[in-house]
Motif scaffolding. Structure first.
Motif, mmCIF file in Angstrom:
data_model
loop_
_atom_site.group_PDB
_atom_site.id
_atom_site.type_symbol
_atom_site.label_atom_id
_atom_site.label_comp_id
_atom_site.label_asym_id
_atom_site.label_seq_id
_atom_site.Cartn_x
_atom_site.Cartn_y
_atom_site.Cartn_z
ATOM 1 N N PRO B 80 73.677 36.692 30.921
ATOM 2 C CA PRO B 80 72.378 36.942 31.424
ATOM 3 C C PRO B 80 72.003 38.257 30.994
ATOM 4 C CG PRO B 80 71.956 35.128 31.941
ATOM 5 C CD PRO B 80 73.914 35.195 31.599
ATOM 6 N N SER B 116 68.968 38.025 27.768
ATOM 7 C CA SER B 116 68.118 36.661 28.659
ATOM 8 C C SER B 116 67.901 37.258 29.826
ATOM 9 C CB SER B 116 68.745 35.456 28.696
ATOM 10 O OG SER B 116 69.339 35.234 27.300
ATOM 11 N N SER B 147 66.815 34.968 25.369
ATOM 12 C CA SER B 147 65.873 33.415 25.700
ATOM 13 C C SER B 147 65.538 33.886 26.886
ATOM 14 C CB SER B 147 66.955 32.221 25.591
ATOM 15 O OG SER B 147 68.383 32.911 26.634
#
Lengths: 89, 452
Positions: B80, B116, B147
């Motif tokens: 992420p 993310s 995301s």
């Protein structure tokens, strides 16, 4: 290493001869052949040993594909493991 | 010796029933790329991705040719990005997305996931900077997927993040308005996001994962649908058995490909994701499987039960076929990517409320659903909150990927092309959720999260 050659298409003179010649030229040994007419289509399944061929399987696949195109039939070669994985526990 | 019938059945699955490996996804940890200097961090990111995934596409193509099985996507997921970018002293995170995009192009993959942030309990400064940069990042890149995880069974739902994501989705649509808000197709809001998902747009490489890993996602709705045609009218026990057997075969193929890719790329094998992932092609639809079970149109009464059976049988059949199952594993119900869902939505039988009910029993959530362009940010946030609540209470992953198409309304449809398909704009409730979303704060975790 074993692979499976499948030939499917409209029946005509010389299919087996052409496929077998190409395999022989590339030093591929045929272990088993079954051939039948399924729903009007010529269908042949061959088990072959590709252990002694100097040609990578991908290149052999392209050659068979080209032959298939010229004869208007589908010829493919696939490593045997895929069928064992799907149909044997 | 294999028998001819088995060999020909595999060939038929590939040729006529759309059997394929949907994706080989290489997960790459970027934690070693953290750097106080953002420019240097971006260089490290590009170098590491292109070094690790240099042979990914070629290896995928070689396997495809040798085994004669189509491998539709080769993709990359990364740590992420909020965790990596957070180390850099900068305000703008878009350059990190540009570095990901450039690396993905060099490697030849068709998507890279991991722009993310995981904010289920709270947002760090880096998380917030990343989330606020998503609209710009998705507008300026082509291959980057983003995301945000806003809730979990353990932490509850971060309603501040839910409120923010409603605005971010609207802004993303506005910035990509010329392409019907395409940016939103690359943005997923999760509850209980998984760390080893190989499917886009929600893939990222979790921090609990190894340096690099190969995850494989299988598919095969067409194969399942075809198998069910042979048991027409028979009891559900027979239906479940048929789905299980089919899922077993499909997953064994996925396992074989995953192990082969892992060996050739000298990368540990992670998981096989046992998913039924549809495409807009005829004969590759999850909706048509549900209809094959006896429903006139997907979305009518009985749909949730049919989907529950399907989802469960896919897992039971697949789990024995793989040494390690993970990801999302189950049936996907993305509206725009499923020919049968598109038809059911156009006919008006499939509505957003029914889709929400279906997400209680399948592997993901409200996916690829076009809603009117004038849907308010608060309404989008409220839809996210509902979906996150389902995930949180049922200890499962849920996701929202809504497409508020600018300038479009009910009756219109949006075209994204390729596997993203097309989506009829579906109505949402017009009554306001403004005050509900404006509260902010956190919805506490449910009682059953206290398992220790």
């Amino acid at each position: 290493m074993n692979a499976i050659v499948t030939v499917i298409g409209e029946d005509r003179v010389g299919i087996i001869a052409a496929v077998c010649s190409l395999l022989a030229e590339n030093n591929v040994n045929i272990l088993d052949i079954t051939q039948t007419i399924l729903q009007g289509n010529f269908t042949m399944v061959m088990a072959v040993d590709v252990g002694k061929t100097g040609v990578p399987l991908a290149a052999l696949s392209e050659k068979l594909d080209a032959l298939g195109t010229s004869m208007k039939i589908s010829i493919r070669i696939q490593r045997e493991e895929i069928f064992n994985a799907m149909h044997r526990i | 010796m294999l028998n001819q019938k088995d060999i020909l059945s595999t060939i038929e699955m590939i040729d006529q029933q759309h059997l394929d490996i949907r994706t080989i996804t290489m997960g790459i940890s970027l934690l070693s790329c953290c750097d106080p200097d953002a420019k240097r961090a971006c260089d490290k990111i590009y170098d590491k991705i292109t070094r690790y995934a240099e042979h990914l596409v070629k290896t995928g193509e070689d396997i495809e040719r040798e085994f004669g099985i189509p491998i539709v996507h080769k993709r990359i997921s990364v740590t992420p990005m909020a965790l990596v970018a957070g180390a850099s002293e900068c305000e703008d995170y878009v350059p990190f997305a540009l570095a990901m995009d450039k690396a993905a192009r060099t490697c030849g993959v068709n998507f890279i996931g991991g722009y993310s942030a995981l904010v289920q309990k709270g947002m760090t400064k880096a998380d917030e900077k990343l989330i606020r940069s998503i609209p710009e990042a998705l507008a300026r890149t082509e291959l980057v997927c983003s995301s945000v995880n806003v809730g979990s069974t353990k932490a509850g739902i971060n309603m501040d993040a839910v409120a923010l994501m409603g605005k971010i989705i609207k802004e993303t649509a506005a910035k990509t308005a010329a392409q019907d808000g395409l940016g939103c197709a690359k943005l997923v809001v999760f509850c209980n996001a998984v760390e080893d998902n190989p499917f886009m747009a929600g893939a990222f490489h979790g921090v609990g994962e190894a340096e690099k890993v190969i995850n494989v996602g299988v598919s095969g709705p067409g194969v399942v649908c075809h198998a069910l045609k042979a048991v027409k009218g028979q009891p559900f026990d027979v239906v479940a058995e048929t789905v299980k057997k089919t899922a077993f075969r499909v997953t064994r193929m996925g396992q074989l490909v995953a192990q082969e890719a892992s060996r050739r790329l000298d990368t540990p094998f992670g998981i096989v994701d046992l998913s039924l992932a549809p495409t807009p092609a005829i004969g590759d639809s999850v909706a048509r499987i549900l209809e094959e079970m006896g429903l006139e149109t997907c979305g009518t009464h009985g749909t949730t039960a049919a989907l529950a059976l399907l989802n469960d049988a896919v897992k039971k059949g697949g789990v024995m076929a793989s040494s390690s199952v993970g990801g999302l594993s189950g049936a996907f119900i993305p509206v725009s990517e499923d020919e049968g869902m598109i038809a059911a939505a156009k006919a008006g039988t499939l509505c957003i409320d029914k889709l929400e009910a279906m997400t209680c029993v399948c592997s993901v959530g409200l996916d690829m659903i076009a809603v009117p362009g004038d849907t308010s940010a608060a309404t989008i946030s409220a839809i996210i909150a509902d979906e996150a609540a389902i995930g949180m209470v049922n200890c499962k992953t849920t996701a929202v990927r809504l497409l508020p198409a600018p300038g479009k309304t009910v009756g219109d449809s949006i075209e994204m092309g390729g596997l993203l398909g097309s989506a009829p704009v579906m109505p949402v409730h017009s009554e306001s959720s403004e005050e509900f979303i404006a509260r902010g704060g956190r919805i506490p975790a449910p009682l059953h999260s206290l398992k220790n």
